[in-house]
Design a protein around this motif. Structure first.
Motif, PDB file in Angstrom:
ATOM      1  N   VAL A  91      25.793 -20.658  24.493  1.00 53.13           N
ATOM      2  CA  VAL A  91      26.134 -22.014  24.087  1.00 53.13           C
ATOM      3  C   VAL A  91      25.249 -22.940  24.914  1.00 53.13           C
ATOM      4  CG1 VAL A  91      27.935 -23.741  23.918  1.00 53.13           C
ATOM      5  CG2 VAL A  91      28.486 -21.331  23.634  1.00 53.13           C
ATOM      6  N   ILE A  92      24.371 -23.625  24.209  1.00 51.27           N
ATOM      7  CA  ILE A  92      23.349 -24.403  24.898  1.00 51.27           C
ATOM      8  C   ILE A  92      23.789 -25.847  25.060  1.00 51.27           C
ATOM      9  CG2 ILE A  92      20.957 -25.181  24.802  1.00 51.27           C
ATOM     10  CD1 ILE A  92      20.616 -22.807  22.708  1.00 51.27           C
ATOM     11  N   THR A  93      23.637 -26.365  26.241  1.00 48.42           N
ATOM     12  CA  THR A  93      23.929 -27.773  26.461  1.00 48.42           C
ATOM     13  C   THR A  93      22.787 -28.393  27.240  1.00 48.42           C
ATOM     14  OG1 THR A  93      26.243 -27.156  26.686  1.00 48.42           O
ATOM     15  CG2 THR A  93      25.652 -29.387  27.276  1.00 48.42           C
ATOM     16  N   THR A 138      35.184 -13.975  26.085  1.00 50.56           N
ATOM     17  CA  THR A 138      34.709 -14.731  24.928  1.00 50.56           C
ATOM     18  C   THR A 138      33.327 -14.293  24.479  1.00 50.56           C
ATOM     19  OG1 THR A 138      33.836 -16.344  26.474  1.00 50.56           O
ATOM     20  CG2 THR A 138      35.986 -16.812  25.485  1.00 50.56           C
ATOM     21  N   MET A 166      30.691 -15.378  25.576  1.00 47.33           N
ATOM     22  CA  MET A 166      29.843 -16.567  25.513  1.00 47.33           C
ATOM     23  C   MET A 166      29.275 -16.876  26.900  1.00 47.33           C
ATOM     24  SD  MET A 166      31.629 -19.194  22.873  1.00 47.33           S
ATOM     25  CE  MET A 166      32.793 -19.824  24.043  1.00 47.33           C
ATOM     26  N   ASN A 172      33.109 -28.772  30.299  1.00 47.44           N
ATOM     27  CA  ASN A 172      33.337 -28.453  28.892  1.00 47.44           C
ATOM     28  C   ASN A 172      33.143 -26.977  28.601  1.00 47.44           C
ATOM     29  OD1 ASN A 172      34.059 -31.000  28.110  1.00 47.44           O
ATOM     30  ND2 ASN A 172      31.970 -31.606  27.573  1.00 47.44           N
ATOM     31  N   LEU A 194      33.469 -24.616  30.622  1.00 42.71           N
ATOM     32  CA  LEU A 194      34.580 -23.918  31.244  1.00 42.71           C
ATOM     33  C   LEU A 194      35.799 -23.950  30.332  1.00 42.71           C
ATOM     34  CD1 LEU A 194      34.110 -22.544  33.804  1.00 42.71           C
ATOM     35  CD2 LEU A 194      34.677 -24.613  35.054  1.00 42.71           C
ATOM     36  N   LYS A 195      36.046 -25.092  29.769  1.00 40.66           N
ATOM     37  CA  LYS A 195      37.155 -25.213  28.820  1.00 40.66           C
ATOM     38  C   LYS A 195      36.983 -24.244  27.666  1.00 40.66           C
ATOM     39  CE  LYS A 195      38.389 -30.064  29.216  1.00 40.66           C
ATOM     40  NZ  LYS A 195      38.035 -31.354  28.601  1.00 40.66           N
ATOM     41  N   SER A 196      35.735 -24.065  27.280  1.00 39.24           N
ATOM     42  CA  SER A 196      35.470 -23.160  26.161  1.00 39.24           C
ATOM     43  C   SER A 196      35.529 -21.712  26.590  1.00 39.24           C
ATOM     44  CB  SER A 196      34.090 -23.436  25.580  1.00 39.24           C
ATOM     45  OG  SER A 196      33.913 -24.801  25.386  1.00 39.24           O
ATOM     46  N   ARG A 197      35.801 -21.503  27.846  1.00 42.04           N
ATOM     47  CA  ARG A 197      35.944 -20.148  28.360  1.00 42.04           C
ATOM     48  C   ARG A 197      34.662 -19.332  28.299  1.00 42.04           C
ATOM     49  NH1 ARG A 197      40.262 -22.605  29.233  1.00 42.04           N
ATOM     50  NH2 ARG A 197      42.336 -21.640  29.144  1.00 42.04           N
TER      51      ARG A 197
END
Lengths: 344, 344
Positions: free
Chosen positions: B97-99, B63, B65, B114, B116-119
């Motif tokens: 992807v920042i969280t 991905t 990401m 989450n 992880l779900k987004s790969r």
DNA sequence: TTGAAAGCGCTAACAG
DNA sequence: CTGTTAGCGCTTTCAA
């Protein structure tokens, strides 16, 4: 590397059914028998199946990504707005990809291109201070790619945008200064072509007007939004023959820079010169003296921008809604009432 | 909505050749005739073709990401680190992807799921202050998903990490205070289980030791990393019978909170109490008095973390390299030399 | 030198 | 109620 994620195929093979059966069962499709559905869902749960967003994206032609372009990522102002955007985006199952233009038009243009390559579904943007033409955004509009501006916007493009009511804020500040005994109110503004500079200037002029003060062009100086330049602008004001007795700066950085410079030159705040700025809560209270400021509703601004984005992505039709957020003036010591000066 | 992007198929159809020919031509595959290659590349250029990352990702199972989890996105400290990560990521063609975990362990765990779900292909993480067990990260390690820690790390997991030399910094601060005439040096620390708290405590104790000062447990207080709690901690110190004559705080927020509280209670800085903190350049200079601080190499920390990430993604092998960044003590007014007190 | 076909993971129309 | 098939955009092996 990471082990391969489990796929529908894996589940299908394990249960000896077809992929589509699995797919349907996971969506509780009424066609599938309850037994089968349950069995499949149980296994999916056990194997920790989650759908592959890449496959879904390819199918539906959507990346669930929003490109966000800000002038600077390292200030509380923008990071707070970004938080607001992120929250709403997350609720909609979207990511944001953040890029900083570093206040450079050139970088902004490149950012748009790169994000486009990455197939973001649209953009949420705050213009760089250098941006004075909009071809790169016009192209997006022409291609019906969703675009939302916040804070620093381009009115002509007719895209949805969210603003803070800087005009009202500067008017309030100006009047507040006047009411506390200031007569020569100076204003350090940003680049002239930016809407925020223009709006705030209008508020400033209106404020002067309502107070019955004359506009003295020497009292309004422009600077780009760097610390250095803001210090120079302050120096300029302090070198005037007829010095200001109040200064307000158009953003965080400028307000602090002005404070540093004013103190450095030996003037007392607020006795000699009152000060105010556009800043956030925390830093305003840490400086000395605590800074009177208009608090930008940053988080909310991000939220609203994201909401506008999803409206335009859902409707598919471009609207040009304009949201105006109110700004509050928070009075602190830096603009306390001037004591009557002793008669000389 | 956005018009569909141009695809290989589109180009192929337009030129009356097959998709694979186009694909190869765009990669300058030697099998394709120069004429054909040129023709295809010209059209691709003209039509503004860019490969669809979704399709590529699906094919290659990647991905591009990186999941980045920070305790708080709204501070200069983290946003600057994020900038560093982003720069390196971009150079490698990756997004981040920042969280934000908001300092909550629960949110941190959800964030991992989450992402992880987004790969995402891996993680770069700074632990939340609440995180005291590491099951959610252990799972990543077990699945060979790349993971890098920065600043607040978990040593046991054996993953690569990048740290600032807080131990050295606190030792330097302690000695600096002593050299400037302080004898009762207090330290406001963070949650005890965090590595940064532990390291900095060691430095503090070593510093005291080298100065020949006794460790007084009353002079070391802990707080969670909120402003409110830091103020309470400061109050605690100021209520001691035998008050401190110097205080340093373990981060930005704490240093400022301590400053506010000390001034509020009427103590002079540095005459009564010297102050120092861990902060960035700009804010240290804006407060009054300017704050002595150790400047964290934040941007660099982000860069190094990202570099470690790509090392581990490329090698595929997990290493547990540990990078220690030096920290500089920047002396400012808040810890100026104490004047000899008048004899009573 | 070029094309056809399979497959990455998934959905949906169409068959049975 | 369940399976087959085509297709999203791309690469790559195999065939021609």
């Amino acid at each position: 590397m990471g082990k391969r994620h489990i796929s529908l195929k894996d589940l299908a093979k394990e249960l000896g059914v077809s992929i589509s059966t699995v797919s349907r069962a996971l969506k509780n499709h009424p066609d599938i028998s309850p037994d089968m559905t349950e069995k499949i869902q149980a296994l999916a749960e056990e194997r920790n199946y989650t759908p592959n967003p890449l496959a879904m994206g390819l199918l539906r032609q959507q990346t669930k990504m929003i490109g966000v372009i800000v002038p600077d990522i390292n200030t509380h102002f923008y990071s707070s707005i970004i938080s607001g955007i992120e929250k709403v985006a997350e609720d909609h199952g979207y990511f944001i990809v953040i890029t900083s233009s570093n206040e450079s038009k050139k970088k902004e243009i490149i950012a748009v291109q790169n994000l486009l390559k990455s197939r973001v579904e649209g953009f949420i943007v705050c213009l760089s201070q250098e941006t004075d033409d909009f071809a790169h955004f016009q192209k997006l509009v022409n291609n019906e790619i969703p675009l939302v501006f916040f804070d620093r916007v381009c009115e002509e493009l007719g895209v949805p945008s969210v603003l803070a009511n800087g005009q009202d804020a500067t008017k309030k500040i100006t009047k507040h200064f006047f009411e506390n005994g200031c007569k020569r109110i100076a204003y350090i503004s940003g680049p002239e072509h930016l809407n925020i500079s223009q709006n705030r200037k209008v508020g400033y002029l209106n404020g002067l007007n309502e107070c019955g003060l004359e506009y003295d062009e020497n009292l309004m100086v422009h600077c780009n939004l760097s610390i250095e330049d803001a210090k120079l602008a302050t120096q300029e004001l302090l070198q005037l023959e007829n010095k200001p007795d109040a200064i307000f700066g158009v953003n965080d950085t400028i307000a602090f820079a002005a404070m540093i410079e004013v103190k450095k030159q030996g003037y007392k705040i607020p006795e000699d010169i009152s000060l105010a700025g556009f800043t956030d809560e925390f830093h305003s209270t840490v400086v000395d003296p605590p800074l009177t400021s208009v608090s930008h509703p940053t988080f909310q601004m991000g939220e609203e921008a994201a909401k506008l984005f999803f409206e335009s992505i859902e409707k598919g039709k471009s609207n040009n809604k304009r949201i105006m957020l109110p700004i509050d003036l928070v009075v602190r010591e830096s603009s306390a009432k001037k004591k009557a000066k002793p008669f000389i």
